[in-house]
Design a protein around this motif. Sequence first.
Motif, PDB file in Angstrom:
ATOM      1  N   GLN A 130      -4.408  -8.767  -7.511  1.00  0.00           N
ATOM      2  CA  GLN A 130      -5.271  -7.278  -8.093  1.00  0.00           C
ATOM      3  C   GLN A 130      -5.035  -6.139  -6.128  1.00  0.00           C
ATOM      4  O   GLN A 130      -5.476  -5.227  -6.469  1.00  0.00           O
ATOM      5  N   ALA A 135      -3.833  -4.726  -3.366  1.00  0.00           N
ATOM      6  CA  ALA A 135      -3.318  -3.143  -3.539  1.00  0.00           C
ATOM      7  C   ALA A 135      -2.019  -2.838  -2.728  1.00  0.00           C
ATOM      8  O   ALA A 135      -1.664  -3.686  -2.163  1.00  0.00           O
ATOM      9  N   GLY A 176      -6.466  -0.035   1.679  1.00  0.00           N
ATOM     10  CA  GLY A 176      -5.127  -1.272   1.934  1.00  0.00           C
ATOM     11  C   GLY A 176      -5.060  -1.187   2.636  1.00  0.00           C
ATOM     12  O   GLY A 176      -4.817  -0.358   3.797  1.00  0.00           O
ATOM     13  N   ARG A 236      -2.539   4.585  -5.298  1.00  0.00           N
ATOM     14  CA  ARG A 236      -2.684   4.108  -5.378  1.00  0.00           C
ATOM     15  C   ARG A 236      -3.876   3.204  -6.323  1.00  0.00           C
ATOM     16  O   ARG A 236      -3.527   1.711  -6.830  1.00  0.00           O
ATOM     17  N   GLN A 284      -2.935  -0.641  -8.771  1.00  0.00           N
ATOM     18  CA  GLN A 284      -3.850  -1.913  -9.349  1.00  0.00           C
ATOM     19  C   GLN A 284      -3.943  -2.572 -10.779  1.00  0.00           C
ATOM     20  O   GLN A 284      -4.900  -1.133 -11.680  1.00  0.00           O
TER      21      GLN A 284
END
Length: 249
Positions: A24, A26, A53, A244, A248
């Motif tokens: 999970q 990023a 991230g 982003r 995810q």
Amino acid sequence: MPRRLSALFAALLAALLLCASTAQAAPTVVLQAGLGDGQSAWRPVLPALQQHGPVFAYDRPGYGSAASVEGARDPCTIARELHALLQEQHIAPPYLLVGHSIGGLYQYVYARLYPQEVAGMVLLDPTHPEHWASMQQQVPALAAVVRSMNAISLNGATRREFRDQAVCLDQLDQRQPLGMPVRLLVSGISETGATPAFRTMLDQLRKDWLRLSGAPQLQVVAESGHYLQKDAPEVVVQAVKALRATLQP
């Protein structure tokens, strides 16, 4: 539960949690600056990007603290250098590539060479593969000025990157758009000295970026000049953050 089984269960649970966390995570944002710029060009957006991230910024050879290197400085060479550097730094893919100006061209080439490593891309006023050829054909007087200015540049890396900007591009298959999410942001304020002919050429190349990249639209940042990360940092951060988020699980 026996102590041995309890310890084994705890170890298995920890491994599962680690795998879930990794899955999970990023993607790392990889920043590539424009011609004549090092990683310092990203200072206006770097702290905000790091809140969401991992982020990697660096100086290409000949910029900042990075030593110059011999040989070609074409986009393919620079993309391969970045690939090797990411491996050396143990920064694993997937990557979210962000590139400004000629750095956008370098990131585009990276995505062509290593598509399996790239989750998405944000391009900021990217230099089109045909930019210099189009300038020489459509606005030769302005091209002559740019050539003269580059010839007297104090930075050898800048001169060589400018010289080699289109050297390897004919080796790439650019018939199909990139198979990944792309955000394309361009400046709304023209640079000083931009002639009507140059603006017409630039508009044509910007529209062609939609074909090359597969970006769904061209986002014009009306309040920004060429350095979008400096003039409109919040817009750049939001574009990276939004893309982003979609990458995810």
